[in-house]
Scaffold this active site. Structure first.
Site, PDB file in Angstrom:
ATOM      1  N   CYS B 132      11.328  76.579   7.622  1.00  0.00           N
ATOM      2  CA  CYS B 132      12.735  77.003   7.494  1.00  0.00           C
ATOM      3  C   CYS B 132      13.004  78.379   8.100  1.00  0.00           C
ATOM      4  CB  CYS B 132      13.164  76.986   6.031  1.00  0.00           C
ATOM      5  SG  CYS B 132      11.994  77.760   4.900  1.00  0.00           S
ATOM      6  N   HIS B 252      18.367  81.793   3.373  1.00  0.00           N
ATOM      7  CA  HIS B 252      17.374  82.764   3.812  1.00  0.00           C
ATOM      8  C   HIS B 252      18.051  83.818   4.701  1.00  0.00           C
ATOM      9  CE1 HIS B 252      14.302  80.398   2.152  1.00  0.00           C
ATOM     10  NE2 HIS B 252      13.666  79.969   3.222  1.00  0.00           N
TER      11      HIS B 252
END
Lengths: 349, 349
Positions: B132, B252
């Site tokens: 990710c 994130h």
């Protein structure tokens, strides 16, 4: 053996997040105090604060408040320091100022005792306490700089909300409860109380601390850059900073990349050096998941260092994770520590 | 105009945090599906999942589950992928694997469509979906690399707990409530469920994602380093990473420093380039406090970029803040996007 005399100490901003920690630190360090004067804005005057079991009523700070004061610890915002620090100096006090008002003034020493305590001799009445995120970084890097030289720093910060004051901590708590209870809320303080927009901090990360400058950097980032060069007396040091606010109440963390001047420095040498460095606690044992974290640093005066490893591309480059209580070493403890150095060096008598 | 045929799609790990997002993304993208098979471990088999208003019962994944499947999206952990992906391929499926099981296998393309879609032609049955935190970084950097060359990256991450699965999100919520209510709690999952020690994540920051390697880096950090070089086909690229877990549920963030090859690149040129870059949304207006934040990115497929500024010491160096939904572009959306590319390029028929 000389007798330790007591000093008349004033704390300006006595009811604030840092002021409270200053008073507590003066007590736990058993700083030699003959008289304690607690000062604040007119808004907070009249509040009662306990020091060593005794009640003190906080008074409104005026120029006359500093008559007879030996050491005045200021932490009530830059405008208060600009107005009253010269008044305190005029009346014979030495000012330790925790705001950014005088930090870059070339006549004002900017001091972290582990790094440049000797600068205290050059004071003209005012000594500046650096920015919280700068202090913990230079404490960790100074032993490395002394041993191997220091060429470059790139830092990304993970900063706690108490750096924005007690109201910001309350905002984090209030928002967190609202989100947990699925209630609405209105951001009012963070990232910067006096800026135009306010954003959610709970369960978020805000890449803005203090206002933006023309060059795209925030003032917080420029403080880290400029103050580091001044404290370390390294005007040619390359420093870059990105400062980010986290949903953490207290405890700043920093992801540091740095390059030393010397060739062939090993990770083990850096660890050994930091293990005995003043003000530093090494917490670095990846095999046992030992590394510093903000939740563990609260209430401690030290700078915690871990995750030291060599850059995989640059033989003089290293990475490191640095954590400290931003209200203590980042503010109150560094100020009281400066006061202790003033006594130790005989600068205040 | 050719008629769009439907495909038999299997989702392995259909009840997990990423699997759920994959199913939702297949629905919102209106992916051409003739048959949908939802698979899981025996533990989760029997659960009912709704897709386009229809109820599907999740079945236990076995080698036979893949009979007739055209595209299998795997997100059930590395060991499941290692055991069952070859079985799916044997039965004629193309596997898009979201685990780290095959990412560094030189016979397996590691694909982010905005960066290296053409690598899909080289597949041998399995296509790997990158980590990710790597995906959002390469999406933001690829346009810059294409235009100016790319020499070096130093990244510090601010990663959400959903990257560790749904149970980690529950742990963050549980701990937050306990702390707010002044109750005790026992960390059980983060930083790494299968590691020895577990630490508080609420109101904290943990500088460990995945386990530690011998060299002092975590596997997450090494994934960012190695996967970036592979996806960008730049084996000589200098990449350094420090990965940190935050008390954020989803989204994130990354503080990036990068150096380009070309001289004289301006911040405005970089901004203009990213403004029209595929998969990128530029949110960069410091004067109006516009920058990406994790709380704003949730549920969106894009990579959000802001705070672009030149390094003050290095004329080819820049800083940038990159945010994306780690469950979408970081996982489910990138996997479905790969599936869309497979259809578009006629690789799956």
């Amino acid at each position: 053996m000389t007798e330790v005399k007591g000093f008349h100490v004033a704390v300006v901003g006595a009811t604030g997040a840092v002021g409270q920690q200053m008073i507590q630190t003066l007590e736990t360090r058993n700083f030699p105090i003959s008289k304690l004067t607690l000062l604040s804005s007119s808004r907070s005057a009249g509040k009662v604060v306990v020091f060593k079991g005794e009640e003190y009523t906080v008074q409104e700070a005026t120029p006359e408040s500093f008559e007879g004061v030996d050491i005045a610890l200021f932490s009530a915002g830059g405008s208060v320091s600009k107005a009253l620090a010269p008044e305190a100096v005029k009346r014979g006090a030495i000012v330790v100022d925790n705001t950014s008002a005088f930090r870059m003034d070339e006549n004002v020493p900017l001091v972290v005792p582990e790094v440049n305590e000797e600068e205290l001799h050059n004071h003209n009445g005012i000594i500046a306490n650096p920015n919280c995120s700068t202090i913990q970084m230079v404490v960790a890097l100074q032993p490395i700089r002394n041993q191997y030289g220091l060429k470059k720093i790139i830092v990304s910060t993970y900063q706690a909300v108490s750096g924005s004051g007690a109201a910001a901590v309350e905002e984090l708590n209030r928002q967190t409860k609202a989100i947990i209870n699925n209630e609405s809320f209105e951001p009012q303080i963070l990232p910067v109380g006096s800026d135009k927009k306010h954003y959610q901090i709970a369960f978020n990360a805000i890449p803005q601390i203090d206002k933006f400058q023309e060059n795209g950097y925030t003032y917080e980032e420029m403080k880290m850059i400029n103050e580091t060069k001044k404290i370390m007396s390294l005007p040619e040091l390359q420093v870059a900073a990105t400062c980010v606010r986290l949903p953490v109440a207290t405890g700043h963390s920093e992801s540091l990349y740095f390059e030393v001047e010397n060739d062939g420095v090993s990770v083990q040498e850096v660890k050994t050096l930091l293990e005995t460095a003043p003000g530093v606690v090494l917490q670095d044992d990846p095999a046992n998941q030992v590394y510093p974290m903000p939740a563990d640093c609260v209430g401690k005066n030290d700078v915690f260092v871990g995750r030291i490893r060599r850059d995989l591309d640059h033989s003089k480059g290293f990475h490191m994770w640095v954590v400290s209580d931003n209200l203590l070493k980042g503010a109150a403890w560094n100020s009281v520590q400066i006061a202790e150095s003033l006594v130790k060096l005989g600068i205040v008598k």
